[in-house]
Design a protein around this motif. Structure first.
Motif, mmCIF file in Angstrom:
data_model
loop_
_atom_site.group_PDB
_atom_site.id
_atom_site.type_symbol
_atom_site.label_atom_id
_atom_site.label_comp_id
_atom_site.label_asym_id
_atom_site.label_seq_id
_atom_site.Cartn_x
_atom_site.Cartn_y
_atom_site.Cartn_z
ATOM 1 N N SER A 29 0.833 -1.195 0.000
ATOM 2 C CA SER A 29 0.000 0.000 0.000
ATOM 3 C C SER A 29 0.871 1.249 0.000
ATOM 4 C CB SER A 29 -0.920 0.011 1.230
ATOM 5 O OG SER A 29 -0.155 0.045 2.416
ATOM 6 N N VAL A 30 0.233 2.357 -0.295
ATOM 7 C CA VAL A 30 0.903 3.646 -0.183
ATOM 8 C C VAL A 30 0.821 4.043 1.282
ATOM 9 C CG1 VAL A 30 0.878 6.065 -0.875
ATOM 10 C CG2 VAL A 30 0.312 4.289 -2.543
ATOM 11 N N LEU A 31 1.963 4.118 1.940
ATOM 12 C CA LEU A 31 1.993 4.456 3.361
ATOM 13 C C LEU A 31 1.964 5.960 3.581
ATOM 14 C CD1 LEU A 31 4.741 1.962 4.608
ATOM 15 C CD2 LEU A 31 2.254 1.656 4.600
ATOM 16 N N PHE A 32 2.527 6.701 2.614
ATOM 17 C CA PHE A 32 2.628 8.145 2.780
ATOM 18 C C PHE A 32 2.770 8.772 1.402
ATOM 19 C CE2 PHE A 32 5.233 11.989 3.247
ATOM 20 C CZ PHE A 32 4.523 12.685 4.207
ATOM 21 N N PHE A 33 2.079 9.867 1.205
ATOM 22 C CA PHE A 33 2.196 10.623 -0.034
ATOM 23 C C PHE A 33 2.057 12.097 0.301
ATOM 24 C CE2 PHE A 33 0.096 12.830 -3.587
ATOM 25 C CZ PHE A 33 1.093 12.699 -4.530
ATOM 26 N N GLN A 34 3.075 12.870 -0.022
ATOM 27 C CA GLN A 34 3.023 14.306 0.204
ATOM 28 C C GLN A 34 4.016 14.970 -0.745
ATOM 29 O OE1 GLN A 34 4.427 15.828 3.997
ATOM 30 N NE2 GLN A 34 2.885 17.422 3.941
ATOM 31 N N GLY A 35 3.505 15.830 -1.602
ATOM 32 C CA GLY A 35 4.370 16.568 -2.522
ATOM 33 C C GLY A 35 5.203 15.657 -3.380
ATOM 34 N N GLU A 36 6.508 15.702 -3.188
ATOM 35 C CA GLU A 36 7.440 14.933 -4.004
ATOM 36 C C GLU A 36 7.874 13.617 -3.353
ATOM 37 O OE1 GLU A 36 9.539 18.782 -6.107
ATOM 38 O OE2 GLU A 36 10.421 17.974 -4.286
ATOM 39 N N THR A 37 7.185 13.200 -2.318
ATOM 40 C CA THR A 37 7.564 11.989 -1.593
ATOM 41 C C THR A 37 6.433 10.979 -1.582
ATOM 42 O OG1 THR A 37 9.077 13.225 -0.166
ATOM 43 C CG2 THR A 37 8.333 11.089 0.638
ATOM 44 N N ASN A 44 2.402 -2.796 5.889
ATOM 45 C CA ASN A 44 2.589 -1.566 6.665
ATOM 46 C C ASN A 44 4.038 -1.288 7.067
ATOM 47 O OD1 ASN A 44 1.058 0.678 7.286
ATOM 48 N ND2 ASN A 44 0.887 0.108 9.443
ATOM 49 N N VAL A 45 4.990 -1.953 6.423
ATOM 50 C CA VAL A 45 6.415 -1.721 6.670
ATOM 51 C C VAL A 45 6.999 -1.064 5.426
ATOM 52 C CG1 VAL A 45 8.643 -2.824 7.115
ATOM 53 C CG2 VAL A 45 6.583 -3.700 8.222
ATOM 54 N N PRO A 46 7.736 0.043 5.567
ATOM 55 C CA PRO A 46 8.306 0.719 4.404
ATOM 56 C C PRO A 46 9.140 -0.218 3.529
ATOM 57 C CG PRO A 46 8.561 2.085 6.334
ATOM 58 C CD PRO A 46 8.055 0.755 6.815
ATOM 59 N N ARG A 57 12.747 13.360 6.719
ATOM 60 C CA ARG A 57 12.097 12.223 7.386
ATOM 61 C C ARG A 57 11.123 12.675 8.469
ATOM 62 N NH1 ARG A 57 16.939 8.896 9.114
ATOM 63 N NH2 ARG A 57 15.370 7.296 9.184
ATOM 64 N N ASN A 58 11.262 13.900 8.962
ATOM 65 C CA ASN A 58 10.338 14.411 9.977
ATOM 66 C C ASN A 58 8.939 14.667 9.426
ATOM 67 O OD1 ASN A 58 12.303 14.367 12.032
ATOM 68 N ND2 ASN A 58 13.117 16.308 11.308
ATOM 69 N N THR A 59 8.782 14.662 8.102
ATOM 70 C CA THR A 59 7.444 14.829 7.522
ATOM 71 C C THR A 59 6.669 13.519 7.542
ATOM 72 O OG1 THR A 59 8.216 14.397 5.271
ATOM 73 C CG2 THR A 59 8.193 16.700 6.008
ATOM 74 N N LEU A 60 7.359 12.401 7.755
ATOM 75 C CA LEU A 60 6.695 11.102 7.799
ATOM 76 C C LEU A 60 6.039 10.874 9.154
ATOM 77 C CD1 LEU A 60 9.463 8.803 6.253
ATOM 78 C CD2 LEU A 60 7.429 9.687 5.104
ATOM 79 N N PRO A 61 4.944 10.115 9.170
ATOM 80 C CA PRO A 61 4.364 9.724 10.464
ATOM 81 C C PRO A 61 5.376 8.908 11.272
ATOM 82 C CG PRO A 61 2.848 9.270 8.658
ATOM 83 C CD PRO A 61 4.159 9.654 8.036
ATOM 84 N N ASN A 62 5.349 9.051 12.585
ATOM 85 C CA ASN A 62 6.325 8.389 13.467
ATOM 86 C C ASN A 62 6.410 6.881 13.250
ATOM 87 O OD1 ASN A 62 7.252 10.699 14.674
ATOM 88 N ND2 ASN A 62 5.796 10.614 16.367
ATOM 89 N N GLU A 63 5.274 6.221 13.002
ATOM 90 C CA GLU A 63 5.317 4.759 12.842
ATOM 91 C C GLU A 63 6.124 4.354 11.616
ATOM 92 O OE1 GLU A 63 1.295 5.907 10.952
ATOM 93 O OE2 GLU A 63 2.409 6.513 12.716
#
Length: 183
Positions: A29-37, A44-46, A57-63
């Motif tokens: 799945s897509v775990l995170f999507f924001q702008g260019e990332t 659920n593991v990157p 990396r601080n823009t990513l959720p802590n998990e």
């Protein structure tokens, strides 16, 4: 490049949620999507990160930050603007890549490859180089030969002098692939 069985296929399900079908019963799945990332994951593991030099990396959720060291594939481009490309002004390879210990595939587009001398990626198997800036071929050769697990290098026309020298100094184990249609 050769077909990678871990390469996913994106599908949009009824809810509009984007899922990645990795096959072999892997739940992607897509775990995170924001702008260019874009951060893709399996269970659920990157697993794969597509980003630019502006990644924080601080823009990513802590998990996801906690498990970022399990990332296997990194696709890094300088940025998506053409200004620096036109100016032939490559980016420096960011040192935060060293925190990603499990990377087996590294894709670099529009970088100064001298930055490879600062990376310590033990599990690197595939290196993809596009629009590379190469000045110091002897030191790059020494560095590339330290990647003991490296088995495949895909490259565009910008890397032909480096790859020609690498082929002369490397006895085997690495396959080389010239990418077609490279800019």
């Amino acid at each position: 490049m050769e077909k990678d069985n871990n390469e996913g296929r994106s599908i949009i399900k009824g809810s509009g949620m984007l899922h990645v079908n990795w096959g072999d019963e892997k739940n992607g799945s897509v775990l995170f999507f924001q702008g260019e990332t874009i951060l893709l994951g399996i269970c659920n593991v990157p697993f794969a990160l597509y980003t630019t030099t502006r990644f924080d990396r601080n823009t990513l959720p802590n998990e996801h930050v906690k498990h970022l060291d399990q990332l296997e594939k990194l696709f890094l481009t300088g940025d998506y603007s053409s200004r620096r490309v036109k100016e032939n002004s490559p980016y420096d390879i960011p040192l935060w890549i060293n925190d990603l210990e499990n990377i087996s595939l590294l894709y670099l587009d529009h970088f100064d490859l001298i930055g490879l001398t600062n990376l310590r990626i033990k599990n690197l198997k595939t290196l993809v180089l596009k629009n590379a800036h190469i000045i110091d071929i002897p030191n790059l050769l020494i560095e590339l030969l330290t990647y003991k697990n490296l088995t495949h290098i895909a490259y565009d026309a910008s890397c032909i002098p480096l790859i020609n020298q690498l082929r002369k100094h490397h006895a085997g184990g690495i396959t080389f692939e010239l990418l077609d249609g490279s800019s």
